[in-house]
Design an enzyme around this catalytic site. Structure first.
Site: not given
Length: 341
Positions: A129-131, A134-135
């Site tokens: 999950h990549c901040p 945001n996905n």
């Protein structure tokens, strides 16, 4: 905000306000916009491409859920899960050899599928999950994420390279002390620092693609019936690359979906057939019906001679157009989903 400011600083303050040579100004503006468009396109696709979830064939029916909830012993529950999963294209297990089941999603997990506690759902071929976007990065947008890293790196390198001489001139008082000085100096520092971090991250993911691993699989190797195997899904560099980018090279550099497969099943390099799964004779394309549904799944071969990506002439049987929605998975916001451990 950073990208918006970098556009203003480079185009307005540097190209229009500081570069005096017309030819250099035109070349910089045109080349910059090419990098900017590709970077913004890949970034947008990474953010707004919804992660794919397991299709309904992997979800337990109401009857199966009741049976599973009534069983208290772990071994009895595994017997129920093995019965449910016997016709599904599933070959990975937990480290203890059990069927991978999400008790909060109430589904049998497809190979390489994991639960994301942030998205609160199970994601097909989840990477992380990549901040920054945001996905969740998974099967549906992993190619876009790689292109985002590549084009953002090129974007920063181009800015740093073309801004360097004017950064030096302002630093040595070779140009007038104007408002552009702050923008040009800070633009170079920002581009250089982002280039270093992006280069390391992009290099790491290039290595993952070459090994056909996700970030999660790099930290914890996928387990099969014979045990954990970090190279279980690796088919060789060329075939690993095509699994992410597709067979048609004209789409490789464009942020359009071209990855191979459906996200639910993947060819492996394993030699031994899983005894719990139906065997597929070499050279035949057969489909296995899931329990309680008429949607076909490809019977996933494990030997090299039967793999779709290992033999160009061999292909899996796919669902017809009427099941397109099932192939993309379903997302039920009312379901509660387990955390990965």
């Amino acid at each position: 905000m950073i990208v918006g400011w970098s556009y203003y600083a480079y185009v307005i303050q540097l190209c229009i306000g500081s570069i005096t040579d017309i030819g250099e100004k035109v070349v910089c503006v045109v080349a910059y916009h090419l990098f900017f468009i590709m970077f913004a396109w890949a970034y947008w696709k990474t953010i707004f491409t919804m992660p794919m979830n397991p299709s309904k064939e992997f979800h337990l029916s109401y009857t199966d859920r009741e049976i599973l909830e009534r069983e208290e012993r772990g071994e009895t529950q595994q017997e129920v899960l093995r019965r449910i999963a016997k016709d599904l294209p599933i070959y990975t297990r937990t480290l203890s050899g059990a069927i991978r089941y999400c008790d909060r999603c109430q589904l049998v997990k497809p190979d390489r599928c994991h639960h994301c506690s942030v998205c609160d759902k199970c994601i097909l071929k989840m990477d992380h999950h990549c901040p920054w976007v945001n996905n969740c990065v998974g099967f549906s947008n992993y190619k876009f994420f790689l292109l985002f890293l590549a084009y953002s790196l090129l974007y920063c390198l181009f800015i740093a390279a073309t801004d360097l001489q004017y950064f030096i001139k302002f630093w040595t008082n070779g140009l007038p002390d104007t408002q552009a000085k702050f923008h040009i100096m800070f633009l170079f520092f920002s581009a250089a620092m982002f280039s270093i971090s992006l280069a390391s991250l992009f290099g790491y993911h290039c290595w993952l693609v070459s090994k056909n691993r996700s970030t999660l699989e790099a930290f914890r190797a996928p387990a099969f019936r014979h045990g954990a195997d970090k190279n279980g899904f690796s088919l060789g560099f060329g075939k690993n690359l095509r699994q992410v980018f597709g067979d048609e090279k004209k789409y490789w550099l464009l942020p359009v979906f071209s990855s191979l497969g459906d996200g639910c099943s993947f060819p492996t390099c394993l030699v031994n057939q899983d005894p719990e799964q139906p065997s597929t004779p070499a050279g035949l394309n057969t489909t296995v019906k899931s329990v309680g549904d008429a949607s076909p799944f490809p019977a996933k071969p494990l030997r090299e001679s039967q793999s779709r990506l290992l033999i160009n002439g061999q292909s899996w049987t796919e669902s017809d157009g009427g099941h397109e929605e099932d192939k993309h998975g379903t997302s039920n916001p009312a379901m509660v989903i387990e955390n990965e451990t």
